[in-house]
Write an enzyme that holds these catalytic residues in place. Sequence first.
Site, PDB file in Angstrom:
ATOM      1  N   SER A 142       0.841  -1.193   0.000  1.00 50.59           N
ATOM      2  CA  SER A 142       0.000   0.000   0.000  1.00 50.59           C
ATOM      3  C   SER A 142       0.875   1.242   0.000  1.00 50.59           C
ATOM      4  CB  SER A 142      -0.886  -0.018   1.256  1.00 50.59           C
ATOM      5  OG  SER A 142      -1.487   1.231   1.494  1.00 50.59           O
ATOM      6  N   TYR A 155      -2.644  -1.377  10.549  1.00 58.61           N
ATOM      7  CA  TYR A 155      -2.503  -1.648   9.119  1.00 58.61           C
ATOM      8  C   TYR A 155      -1.241  -0.976   8.573  1.00 58.61           C
ATOM      9  CZ  TYR A 155      -3.611  -1.697   4.116  1.00 58.61           C
ATOM     10  OH  TYR A 155      -3.566  -1.869   2.750  1.00 58.61           O
TER      11      TYR A 155
END
Length: 338
Positions: A142, A155
């Site tokens: 990401s 995360y």
Amino acid sequence: MAGAGGRVAVVTGGSAGVGRAVVRALAADGCDVAVLARGRTGLRAAVAEVEAAGRRGLALQTDVADAKAVEEAADRAEEGLGPVDVWVNCAFAGFLAPFTEVDDEEFRRVTDVTYHGQVNGTRAALRLMGPRDRGVVVNVGSALSGRGIPLQSAYCGAKHAVVGFTEAVRTELEHRRSGVRICGVQLPGMNTPQFTWVLNRMPGRPQPVPPIYQPEVAARAVVFLARHPRRNAWVGVSTAYTLLGNRVAPWLADRYLARTGFASQQTGEDTPVRPANLFAPSDEHEDAGAHGPFDDRAHGHDAWGWASRHRTVLACAGVVACGLSALGGPLRSGARRR
């Protein structure tokens, strides 16, 4: 059913979201696909799509945080489909909440799925691929692997860890002169069902940080890496400016995200909400598919990713253009002399 001559791929988190789009894209690219996920309904639907594309599919109900279960699923994939050529680690979990409002069990669960899930998948893949000295592992990351944002502390930490882990394993493979390749792909905000079942402790409904892209954009990048492995790939111009901007002025990103990061991840729109999937699958009885509720706002194309995939052609075109430009001067001068 097709099978002879095709590659075999494994996709973790393949029942929904980006993983589901990757399953479809790999099948369309000629792969037989083993799908690892927790939800039975999503698994069955994903395998049905693989078979509709004329390839063999295999549903393997697996919690990627369980290392032993992942190893067993890897063996079952080879028994059912043949030697694994491509392994894509795509499973993740998350929450939308301040760090101080998340307990230890919740934080560890996100880390176990999002980070240790990729570690477990990579270990299983290398055990299979190493003796054959071939294969590609793709770890899906990401833009938040290089820039943390509020409300997603676990995360962000996990995706940072995936990058460090992938780099370390890559150097070990290179040290052994292995033919196995390990790649990373960093994604922007994606329109996936995750935002309808993420653990949420904020007043608004969760949404990806805009700009939002369709999961097929990510899937195209993963399929490209499976065929043309490279160290890393960025998807979306927002990923590029997030990662590059944080390298140049991280203090500025801190201040900007402190002002905007809470509101940009919430929406007042009436979007469907399922039970949080942190400890149990939310698609156990309903197929969530690849897309979330943001189709009207999501981009289906990515100029940055396209340019990255075609960088060799673009570089050659640039060299030709420069050569023609340099040649044009003497030609014009000669014409004037005549």
